[in-house]
Design an enzyme around this catalytic site. Structure first.
Site, short mmCIF file in Angstrom:
data_model
loop_
_atom_site.label_atom_id
_atom_site.label_comp_id
_atom_site.label_asym_id
_atom_site.label_seq_id
_atom_site.Cartn_x
_atom_site.Cartn_y
_atom_site.Cartn_z
N SER A 73 45.90 22.40 33.71
CA SER A 73 44.78 22.40 34.68
C SER A 73 45.10 21.35 35.72
O SER A 73 45.80 20.36 35.43
CB SER A 73 43.48 22.04 33.97
OG SER A 73 42.48 21.70 34.91
N TYR B 44 38.88 16.36 28.21
CA TYR B 44 39.56 17.56 28.72
C TYR B 44 40.73 17.17 29.62
O TYR B 44 41.86 17.65 29.43
CB TYR B 44 38.55 18.41 29.50
CG TYR B 44 39.14 19.68 30.08
CD1 TYR B 44 39.32 20.82 29.30
CD2 TYR B 44 39.52 19.74 31.42
CE1 TYR B 44 39.86 21.98 29.84
CE2 TYR B 44 40.05 20.90 31.97
CZ TYR B 44 40.22 22.02 31.17
OH TYR B 44 40.76 23.15 31.71
N1 LIG Z 1 38.54 28.83 34.26
C1 LIG Z 1 39.09 27.84 34.95
O1 LIG Z 1 38.68 27.55 36.08
C2 LIG Z 1 40.27 27.08 34.40
C3 LIG Z 1 40.92 26.17 35.23
C4 LIG Z 1 42.01 25.46 34.75
C5 LIG Z 1 42.45 25.68 33.46
N2 LIG Z 1 41.80 26.55 32.66
C6 LIG Z 1 42.31 26.72 31.30
O2 LIG Z 1 42.51 28.09 31.05
C7 LIG Z 1 42.34 28.35 29.67
C8 LIG Z 1 41.31 29.48 29.50
O3 LIG Z 1 40.09 29.05 30.10
P1 LIG Z 1 38.86 30.05 30.33
O4 LIG Z 1 38.19 29.60 31.56
O5 LIG Z 1 39.32 31.44 30.22
O6 LIG Z 1 37.94 29.66 29.08
P2 LIG Z 1 37.09 30.57 28.08
O7 LIG Z 1 36.57 31.79 28.77
O8 LIG Z 1 36.11 29.65 27.42
O9 LIG Z 1 38.16 31.04 27.00
C9 LIG Z 1 38.70 30.14 26.07
C10 LIG Z 1 39.49 30.91 25.04
O10 LIG Z 1 40.01 29.99 24.10
C11 LIG Z 1 39.82 30.51 22.80
N3 LIG Z 1 39.72 29.43 21.83
C12 LIG Z 1 38.88 28.37 21.84
N4 LIG Z 1 39.06 27.62 20.72
C13 LIG Z 1 40.03 28.24 20.00
C14 LIG Z 1 40.64 27.99 18.75
N5 LIG Z 1 40.30 26.92 17.99
N6 LIG Z 1 41.59 28.84 18.30
C15 LIG Z 1 41.95 29.91 19.04
N7 LIG Z 1 41.41 30.21 20.23
C16 LIG Z 1 40.45 29.40 20.69
C17 LIG Z 1 38.54 31.34 22.88
O11 LIG Z 1 38.56 32.38 21.93
P3 LIG Z 1 37.69 32.42 20.56
O12 LIG Z 1 36.37 31.79 20.84
O13 LIG Z 1 37.63 33.88 20.25
O14 LIG Z 1 38.52 31.66 19.56
C18 LIG Z 1 38.65 31.92 24.29
O15 LIG Z 1 39.32 33.15 24.26
C19 LIG Z 1 41.90 27.04 29.03
O16 LIG Z 1 43.02 26.38 28.48
C20 LIG Z 1 41.37 26.26 30.22
O17 LIG Z 1 41.45 24.88 30.00
C21 LIG Z 1 40.72 27.27 33.09
#
Ligand SMILES: NC(=O)c1ccc[n+]([C@@H]2O[C@H](COP(=O)([O-])OP(=O)(O)OC[C@H]3O[C@@H](n4cnc5c(N)ncnc54)[C@H](OP(=O)(O)O)[C@@H]3O)[C@@H](O)[C@H]2O)c1
Length: 254
Positions: A145, A158
């Site tokens: 990120s 985070y």
């Molecule tokens: N959205 C943004 O703006 C943004 C920006 C920069 C970086 N990111 C990064 O992109 C990635 C995805 O973010 P997102 O926005 O898509 O978040 P999200 O919609 O909350 O998705 C998070 C995913 O992580 C999985 N997860 C959480 N804990 C877990 C565990 N213990 N074991 C296995 N899977 C787990 C969840 O699946 P389950 O609940 O089914 O386990 C879910 O599929 C993250 O690493 C985040 O830090 C996002």
């Protein structure tokens, strides 16, 4: 959409049950890869697998808790038994806690670091051990990120986890290059998803968007090109890189 051809590749995507992980999995499948969808919620994974099968892609759901080493070993084993040797890993699972640094308790800190850092380390090293054993090399893509490269309020755990993930990327790149395994990071800026859409409609959210030089939020599709580049042979001489995909947020004026 890129026309990058990933036919013959087997991708393992963590956190594929929703958000960006779901999008990454679909993007890789559309490019021809067979995809193992891994996360804790099997029903959500099965729904994504059905979407992929809907356009004649190939995907399987694999239960996985990235914080549990035994679960990681079992998931990687199951994916390889069903689909074949993993050649692309997208280490995407992640959680955040929005809380002032002095109000964060130990359980909250551990949840973020255990998922975003220890989890990514467990999955990357387990998959890499398989790649080394089979001798075919591969590409590991860690989803970091811009908060791993700059600071933001109320996200100390985070941002710390993502900064460490950037360093983990470089450490593994150094040690795994001899096995033809490339390890790179994608560092998205603010990407619109179901969980943040409401916030970006508020005054605070709109003010944040005004600080992005391109004056807009990222969309999941904005990550397709960089993802496919890192997954494919197009990035064959790239390892230890951190690609920011942020509309210029990191180069915003002071
Ligand atoms: N959205 C943004 O703006 C943004 C920006 C920069 C970086 N990111 C990064 O992109 C990635 C995805 O973010 P997102 O926005 O898509 O978040 P999200 O919609 O909350 O998705 C998070 C995913 O992580 C999985 N997860 C959480 N804990 C877990 C565990 N213990 N074991 C296995 N899977 C787990 C969840 O699946 P389950 O609940 O089914 O386990 C879910 O599929 C993250 O690493 C985040 O830090 C996002």
């Amino acid at each position: 959409m890129s026309t990058t051809d990933l036919s013959g590749h087997i991708a393992f995507v963590t956190g594929a049950s929703g958000g960006l992980g779901r999008h990454f999995a679909i993007t890789l499948a559309r490019a021809g890869a067979k995809v193992a969808l891994a996360a804790r919620r099997p029903d959500a994974l099965k729904a994504v697998a059905q979407e992929i099968e809907g356009f004649d892609g190939r995907a399987i759901a694999v239960p996985l808790d990235v914080t549990d080493a035994a679960s990681v070993r079992a998931a990687v084993e199951a994916a390889e038994t069903e689909l074949g040797p993993i050649t692309v890993l997208v280490n995407n699972s992640g959680v955040t806690e929005t809380v002032a640094a002095l109000d964060q308790d130990e359980a909250s800190w551990d949840r973020v670091l255990d998922t975003n850092l220890k989890g990514a380390w467990l999955v990357a090293t387990e998959v890499a051990r398989h790649m080394v054993r089979l001798g075919h090399g591969g590409s590991i893509i860690n989803i970091a990120s811009i908060l791993g490269l700059r600071q933001g309020g109320q996200v100390t755990a985070y941002a710390t986890s993502k900064a460490a993930l950037v360093q983990l990327t470089k450490q593994l790149a150094l040690e795994l290059a001899r096995y033809q395994i490339r390890v790179n990071a994608l560092a998205p800026g603010y990407i619109e998803t179901d969980i943040n859409r409401e916030f970006f409609g508020t005054d605070a959210g709109k003010a944040l968007i005004r600080r992005i030089p391109q004056r807009r939020l990222g969309q999941a599709a904005d990550l397709d090109g960089p993802l496919l580049l890192l997954a494919s042979d197009g990035s064959r001489y790239m390892t230890g890189s951190v690609l920011a995909v942020d509309g210029g947020h990191l180069v915003g004026s002071l």
